[in-house]
Scaffold this active site. Structure first.
Site, PDB file in Angstrom:
ATOM      1  CE  LYS A  12       0.043   1.981   3.565  1.00 26.36           C
ATOM      2  NZ  LYS A  12       0.159   2.648   4.877  1.00 26.36           N
ATOM      3  CG  ASP A 139      -2.872   1.573   6.976  1.00 24.78           C
ATOM      4  OD1 ASP A 139      -3.580   2.567   6.725  1.00 24.78           O
ATOM      5  OD2 ASP A 139      -1.631   1.606   7.113  1.00 24.78           O
TER       6      ASP A 139
HETATM    7  O1  C5P Z   1      -4.370   0.961  13.934  1.00 25.07           O
HETATM    8  P1  C5P Z   1      -2.904   0.710  13.959  1.00 25.07           P
HETATM    9  O2  C5P Z   1      -2.510  -0.382  14.915  1.00 25.07           O
HETATM   10  O3  C5P Z   1      -2.304   0.539  12.607  1.00 25.07           O
HETATM   11  O4  C5P Z   1      -2.272   2.044  14.523  1.00 25.07           O
HETATM   12  C1  C5P Z   1      -0.995   2.074  15.113  1.00 25.07           C
HETATM   13  C2  C5P Z   1      -0.819   3.358  15.854  1.00 25.07           C
HETATM   14  O5  C5P Z   1      -0.724   4.462  14.951  1.00 25.07           O
HETATM   15  C3  C5P Z   1      -1.938   3.739  16.791  1.00 25.07           C
HETATM   16  O6  C5P Z   1      -1.782   3.133  18.041  1.00 25.07           O
HETATM   17  C4  C5P Z   1      -1.776   5.257  16.889  1.00 25.07           C
HETATM   18  O7  C5P Z   1      -0.713   5.571  17.755  1.00 25.07           O
HETATM   19  C5  C5P Z   1      -1.322   5.606  15.493  1.00 25.07           C
HETATM   20  N1  C5P Z   1      -2.444   6.015  14.627  1.00 25.07           N
HETATM   21  C6  C5P Z   1      -3.072   7.225  14.854  1.00 25.07           C
HETATM   22  N2  C5P Z   1      -4.105   7.602  14.050  1.00 25.07           N
HETATM   23  C7  C5P Z   1      -4.500   6.824  13.016  1.00 25.07           C
HETATM   24  C8  C5P Z   1      -3.854   5.597  12.744  1.00 25.07           C
HETATM   25  C9  C5P Z   1      -2.823   5.223  13.579  1.00 25.07           C
HETATM   26  O8  C5P Z   1      -2.716   7.964  15.787  1.00 25.07           O
HETATM   27  N3  C5P Z   1      -5.517   7.218  12.260  1.00 25.07           N
END
Ligand code: C5P
Length: 286
Positions: A12, A139
């Site tokens: 991606k 994602d």
């Molecule tokens: O959802 P995911 O585990 O991929 O996200 C990892 C980290 O990235 C989250 O814990 C957060 O700290 C940050 N994040 C965020 N806002 C988003 C996506 C991710 O702050 N929209």
């Protein structure tokens, strides 16, 4: 039980990534244009007597332990939701660098959800599968679609971009894994999420818009991983590159090129100069 299946889990790429407000749930509002490449991991799924996972491929040794393996978490979450036993044999060929901003783990999880839904003959609506995907990572819903899209909210609002131009890119990763939460925690400048960027059918209009956009995570990622500067310099030093930028929370960067041949030549030059970097000329889906 469904038939064994091999699923492609494409890389991606965030062509731009603008960050907005931090939400009460700790996530940030995002606005990102996302495309998928013709390089990726491969997940083979077959019937099994219990949940089994193995990995091969160049980046398999870099995968973490089973508790943070998103493929296993996807299988367990989907099985729990559907009330079935999580029985499957899953074999992942890990071609994409891990923790590298091109969504490898998210694409693997999305592929597992798609494949296991068929293997287990589950009657699950798209919206339900998307909610399960979001619970696995911001994602993952986008990776379920695997088409050019605009992503908003925490990652739950997905607007497909039909007739999006196909692009020739070079992807470069310097071999340093970056933690997404750590990159977000160092974020200082936020562009905000009300950009006027709208559907694109024309490559030139797209490039002109991309030149006016950015990846807000690039500055904090560079602070954690100075090699990103070298990667950006290597891509910029090729006279045929257009927009050069980091994807996701890094450290993979991309350059846009005019043709597959320009991308191939640039990738070969960069790979020659930096044999320890991961370098690929790719085409994104239009
Ligand atoms: O959802 P995911 O585990 O991929 O996200 C990892 C980290 O990235 C989250 O814990 C957060 O700290 C940050 N994040 C965020 N806002 C988003 C996506 C991710 O702050 N929209």
């Amino acid at each position: 039980m469904g038939a064994p299946e091999t699923l492609f889990a494409p890389a991606k790429i965030n062509l731009y990534l603008h960050v907005g407000e931090k939400r009460p749930d700790g996530y940030h509002e995002l606005d990102s244009l996302v495309v998928f490449a013709d390089v990726g991991d491969e997940l083979r799924i077959a019937d099994g007597e219990r949940l089994q996972f193995r990995a091969d491929g160049p980046f398999a040794p870099k995968l973490g332990n089973d508790t943070d393996n998103l493929v296993l978490r996807a299988a367990e979450t989907l099985a729990r939701h559907a009330g079935v036993a999580p029985n499957a044999h899953m074999a992942l060929t890990k071609n994409l660098p891990v923790a590298s901003g091109i969504g490898g783990g998210s694409a693997d999880a999305a592929a597992a959800l798609r494949g296991l839904k068929r293997l287990w003959n589950l009657d699950i609506a798209d919206a339900e599968l998307k909610a399960i995907a979001l619970s696995l990572g911001a994602d993952v819903p986008a990776c379920l679609l695997c088409e050019p899209l605009r992503l908003e909210g925490r990652g739950e609002t997905i607007v497909p971009m039909p007739d999006f131009p196909s692009l020739d890119l070079v992807l470069v990763n310097p071999g340093v894994a970056l933690s997404t939460p750590e990159v977000f925690s160092r974020l200082e400048t936020r562009t905000g999420t009300n950009s006027p960027i709208r559907p694109f059918h024309d490559r030139n209009a797209l490039i002109a818009q991309l030149e006016r956009s950015t990846n807000d995570l690039e500055a904090p990622a560079k602070a954690l991983c100075p090699q990103i500067r070298e990667v950006i310099d290597a891509l910029c030093s090729d006279p045929s590159s257009y927009v050069v930028r980091m994807s996701g929370s890094g450290a993979t960067c991309f350059g846009i090129f005019d043709s597959a041949e320009d991308a191939r030549v640039a990738a070969a030059t960069i790979a020659d100069a930096h044999p320890d970097w991961w370098v690929r000329a790719v085409k994104t889906g239009g």
